[in-house]
Design a protein around this motif. Structure first.
Motif, PDB file in Angstrom:
ATOM      1  N   GLU A 187     -17.491  -8.680  -3.705  1.00  0.00           N
ATOM      2  CA  GLU A 187     -16.411  -9.125  -4.323  1.00  0.00           C
ATOM      3  C   GLU A 187     -15.590  -8.892  -3.065  1.00  0.00           C
ATOM      4  O   GLU A 187     -14.601  -7.991  -3.887  1.00  0.00           O
ATOM      5  CB  GLU A 187     -16.190  -8.471  -5.778  1.00  0.00           C
ATOM      6  N   LEU A 188     -15.494  -9.672  -2.797  1.00  0.00           N
ATOM      7  CA  LEU A 188     -14.795  -8.774  -1.544  1.00  0.00           C
ATOM      8  C   LEU A 188     -13.220  -9.661  -1.711  1.00  0.00           C
ATOM      9  O   LEU A 188     -12.067  -9.184  -1.216  1.00  0.00           O
ATOM     10  CB  LEU A 188     -14.995  -9.305  -0.413  1.00  0.00           C
ATOM     11  N   GLN A 189     -13.184 -11.187  -2.032  1.00  0.00           N
ATOM     12  CA  GLN A 189     -11.518 -12.082  -1.688  1.00  0.00           C
ATOM     13  C   GLN A 189     -10.386 -10.941  -2.238  1.00  0.00           C
ATOM     14  O   GLN A 189      -9.478 -11.486  -1.299  1.00  0.00           O
ATOM     15  CB  GLN A 189     -11.757 -13.510  -2.616  1.00  0.00           C
ATOM     16  N   LEU A 190     -10.423 -10.886  -3.724  1.00  0.00           N
ATOM     17  CA  LEU A 190      -9.220 -11.122  -3.745  1.00  0.00           C
ATOM     18  C   LEU A 190      -8.280  -9.416  -2.807  1.00  0.00           C
ATOM     19  O   LEU A 190      -7.179  -9.490  -3.106  1.00  0.00           O
ATOM     20  CB  LEU A 190      -9.158 -10.167  -4.959  1.00  0.00           C
ATOM     21  N   MET A 191      -9.035  -8.276  -3.214  1.00  0.00           N
ATOM     22  CA  MET A 191      -8.833  -7.602  -2.099  1.00  0.00           C
ATOM     23  C   MET A 191      -8.666  -7.399  -1.333  1.00  0.00           C
ATOM     24  O   MET A 191      -7.506  -7.459  -0.015  1.00  0.00           O
ATOM     25  CB  MET A 191      -9.444  -5.879  -2.208  1.00  0.00           C
ATOM     26  N   THR A 192      -9.104  -8.388   0.245  1.00  0.00           N
ATOM     27  CA  THR A 192      -9.134  -8.973   0.774  1.00  0.00           C
ATOM     28  C   THR A 192      -7.834  -9.953   0.742  1.00  0.00           C
ATOM     29  O   THR A 192      -6.827  -9.407   1.959  1.00  0.00           O
ATOM     30  CB  THR A 192      -9.685  -9.833   1.605  1.00  0.00           C
ATOM     31  N   TYR A 193      -7.381 -10.528  -0.230  1.00  0.00           N
ATOM     32  CA  TYR A 193      -5.970 -11.414   0.202  1.00  0.00           C
ATOM     33  C   TYR A 193      -4.777 -10.059  -0.109  1.00  0.00           C
ATOM     34  O   TYR A 193      -4.058 -10.120   0.471  1.00  0.00           O
ATOM     35  CB  TYR A 193      -5.606 -12.580  -1.555  1.00  0.00           C
ATOM     36  N   TRP A 194      -4.998  -9.763  -0.866  1.00  0.00           N
ATOM     37  CA  TRP A 194      -4.141  -8.686  -1.207  1.00  0.00           C
ATOM     38  C   TRP A 194      -3.924  -7.365  -0.069  1.00  0.00           C
ATOM     39  O   TRP A 194      -2.407  -7.473   0.620  1.00  0.00           O
ATOM     40  CB  TRP A 194      -4.574  -7.293  -2.603  1.00  0.00           C
ATOM     41  N   THR A 195      -4.722  -7.053   0.588  1.00  0.00           N
ATOM     42  CA  THR A 195      -4.677  -6.850   1.964  1.00  0.00           C
ATOM     43  C   THR A 195      -3.837  -7.173   3.000  1.00  0.00           C
ATOM     44  O   THR A 195      -3.211  -6.807   3.648  1.00  0.00           O
ATOM     45  CB  THR A 195      -6.082  -5.999   2.597  1.00  0.00           C
ATOM     46  N   ALA A 196      -4.039  -8.972   3.020  1.00  0.00           N
ATOM     47  CA  ALA A 196      -3.857  -9.972   4.032  1.00  0.00           C
ATOM     48  C   ALA A 196      -2.203  -9.239   3.892  1.00  0.00           C
ATOM     49  O   ALA A 196      -1.430  -9.850   5.378  1.00  0.00           O
ATOM     50  CB  ALA A 196      -4.138 -10.409   4.091  1.00  0.00           C
ATOM     51  N   MET A 197      -1.787  -9.727   2.326  1.00  0.00           N
ATOM     52  CA  MET A 197      -0.404  -9.648   2.171  1.00  0.00           C
ATOM     53  C   MET A 197      -0.163  -8.458   2.475  1.00  0.00           C
ATOM     54  O   MET A 197       1.469  -9.060   3.582  1.00  0.00           O
ATOM     55  CB  MET A 197       0.085  -9.717   0.663  1.00  0.00           C
ATOM     56  N   LEU A 198       0.020  -6.887   2.733  1.00  0.00           N
ATOM     57  CA  LEU A 198       0.583  -6.226   2.601  1.00  0.00           C
ATOM     58  C   LEU A 198       0.597  -5.397   4.672  1.00  0.00           C
ATOM     59  O   LEU A 198       2.100  -5.373   4.472  1.00  0.00           O
ATOM     60  CB  LEU A 198      -0.504  -4.849   1.910  1.00  0.00           C
ATOM     61  N   LEU A 235      -9.435   0.502  -4.439  1.00  0.00           N
ATOM     62  CA  LEU A 235     -10.494  -0.219  -4.036  1.00  0.00           C
ATOM     63  C   LEU A 235      -9.742  -1.530  -2.416  1.00  0.00           C
ATOM     64  O   LEU A 235     -10.290  -1.444  -2.378  1.00  0.00           O
ATOM     65  CB  LEU A 235      -9.611  -1.756  -5.743  1.00  0.00           C
ATOM     66  N   LEU A 236      -8.338  -1.131  -2.649  1.00  0.00           N
ATOM     67  CA  LEU A 236      -7.992  -1.621  -0.732  1.00  0.00           C
ATOM     68  C   LEU A 236      -8.817  -0.841   0.183  1.00  0.00           C
ATOM     69  O   LEU A 236      -9.942  -2.004   0.911  1.00  0.00           O
ATOM     70  CB  LEU A 236      -6.425  -1.144  -1.003  1.00  0.00           C
ATOM     71  N   ALA A 237      -8.846  -0.023  -0.485  1.00  0.00           N
ATOM     72  CA  ALA A 237     -10.125   1.280   1.443  1.00  0.00           C
ATOM     73  C   ALA A 237     -11.426   1.450   1.055  1.00  0.00           C
ATOM     74  O   ALA A 237     -11.244   0.644   2.930  1.00  0.00           O
ATOM     75  CB  ALA A 237      -9.110   2.952   0.815  1.00  0.00           C
ATOM     76  N   PHE A 238     -11.634   0.823  -0.249  1.00  0.00           N
ATOM     77  CA  PHE A 238     -13.069   0.301  -0.122  1.00  0.00           C
ATOM     78  C   PHE A 238     -13.240  -0.734   0.332  1.00  0.00           C
ATOM     79  O   PHE A 238     -14.082  -0.863   1.414  1.00  0.00           O
ATOM     80  CB  PHE A 238     -13.781   0.288  -1.765  1.00  0.00           C
ATOM     81  N   ASN A 239     -12.483  -1.855   0.207  1.00  0.00           N
ATOM     82  CA  ASN A 239     -12.640  -3.438   0.628  1.00  0.00           C
ATOM     83  C   ASN A 239     -12.617  -3.436   2.162  1.00  0.00           C
ATOM     84  O   ASN A 239     -13.470  -4.294   2.528  1.00  0.00           O
ATOM     85  CB  ASN A 239     -11.541  -4.595   0.182  1.00  0.00           C
ATOM     86  N   GLU A 240     -11.815  -2.666   3.032  1.00  0.00           N
ATOM     87  CA  GLU A 240     -11.250  -2.617   4.307  1.00  0.00           C
ATOM     88  C   GLU A 240     -12.735  -1.821   4.532  1.00  0.00           C
ATOM     89  O   GLU A 240     -13.045  -1.809   5.815  1.00  0.00           O
ATOM     90  CB  GLU A 240     -10.564  -2.075   4.606  1.00  0.00           C
ATOM     91  N   ALA A 241     -13.375  -0.442   4.022  1.00  0.00           N
ATOM     92  CA  ALA A 241     -14.454  -0.152   4.299  1.00  0.00           C
ATOM     93  C   ALA A 241     -15.714  -1.040   4.475  1.00  0.00           C
ATOM     94  O   ALA A 241     -16.762  -0.537   5.541  1.00  0.00           O
ATOM     95  CB  ALA A 241     -14.714   1.067   3.865  1.00  0.00           C
ATOM     96  N   LYS A 242     -16.267  -2.214   3.298  1.00  0.00           N
ATOM     97  CA  LYS A 242     -16.821  -3.074   3.028  1.00  0.00           C
ATOM     98  C   LYS A 242     -16.654  -4.057   4.127  1.00  0.00           C
ATOM     99  O   LYS A 242     -18.405  -4.358   5.547  1.00  0.00           O
ATOM    100  CB  LYS A 242     -16.749  -3.307   2.223  1.00  0.00           C
ATOM    101  N   ILE A 243     -15.322  -4.341   4.992  1.00  0.00           N
ATOM    102  CA  ILE A 243     -15.726  -5.287   5.976  1.00  0.00           C
ATOM    103  C   ILE A 243     -16.034  -4.826   6.741  1.00  0.00           C
ATOM    104  O   ILE A 243     -16.283  -5.603   7.768  1.00  0.00           O
ATOM    105  CB  ILE A 243     -13.860  -5.761   5.513  1.00  0.00           C
TER     106      ILE A 243
END
Length: 212
Positions: A23-34, A134-142
């Protein structure tokens, strides 16, 4: 600002799936916006949500009217009230109040409050500290997935979420992968976690990565 990811079916943000890397989509979009905040309109990120594109079925027994026009009007109202944006919403009172809209109109977001004004357990509202996790973990997972790809590591280890849902359900490449649990191949079983436990597990991964 709110990101909307349109889906063909109903979706919610699943913390178990997020921890499993599914479930990476939403947090990836959020990070891209930031990351691109300097070239985007000046607006603070408030949420990232899913929206189903399916038209809901309205049963005649659930609406009332004396004429066809009355029934159509009631059906339109019922359809508008069925859809709900589901995902992750920042716990910012000014932002949430804008989503809540006006009295007498149902807001299409999961932002139900308790009598004391706090948000109900089923609400999609997330505190700042949990959002950071959530944001930090998503980046770590990617980063982890990218490292495995670059290293040529592609283990045949599909996920299994409960007794009936697996990563092999819809793939057209079964004859190529030749996965067979009866012949010794194994699934990666996903343990169901509630939001609190999933966030704690994510924080542990983040901490371990920082220590390394």
């Amino acid at each position: 600002m709110t990101i909307v990811d349109y889906k063909s079916g109903k979706r919610t943000f699943d913390y178990t799936q997020a921890f499993a890397g599914l479930e990476l989509q939403l947090m990836t979009y959020w990070t891209a916006m930031l990351a691109n905040a300097t070239v985007l309109p000046p607006s603070e990120m408030g949420g990232a949500v899913f929206w189903s594109l399916q038209n809901p079925w309205i049963k005649v027994k659930d609406i009332a009217g004396d004429t066809l026009a009355d029934l159509q009007t009631q059906a339109d109202v019922a359809a508008a009230n069925q859809g709900t944006y589901r995902g992750v919403l920042r716990n910012d009172e000014a932002y949430i109040e804008r989503l809540e809209g006006v009295d007498g109109v149902k807001a299409p977001f999961a932002i139900k409050r308790n009598k004391n004004g706090s948000f109900a357990k089923a609400a999609d509202v997330v505190d700042e500290a949990d959002l950071d996790i959530l944001l930090a973990f998503n980046e770590a997972k990617i980063r982890q997935i990218a490292s495995q790809i670059l290293a040529g590591q592609f283990p045949l280890l599909p996920f299994r979420d409960g007794p009936n849902k697996t990563g092999m359900m819809y793939t057209p490449f079964k004859p190529v992968m030749m996965f067979d649990a009866m012949m010794g191949n194994q699934y990666r079983n996903i343990k169901k976690l509630d939001a609190k436990d999933a966030l704690a597990a994510m924080q542990s991964v983040i901490t371990n990565e920082e220590d390394d």
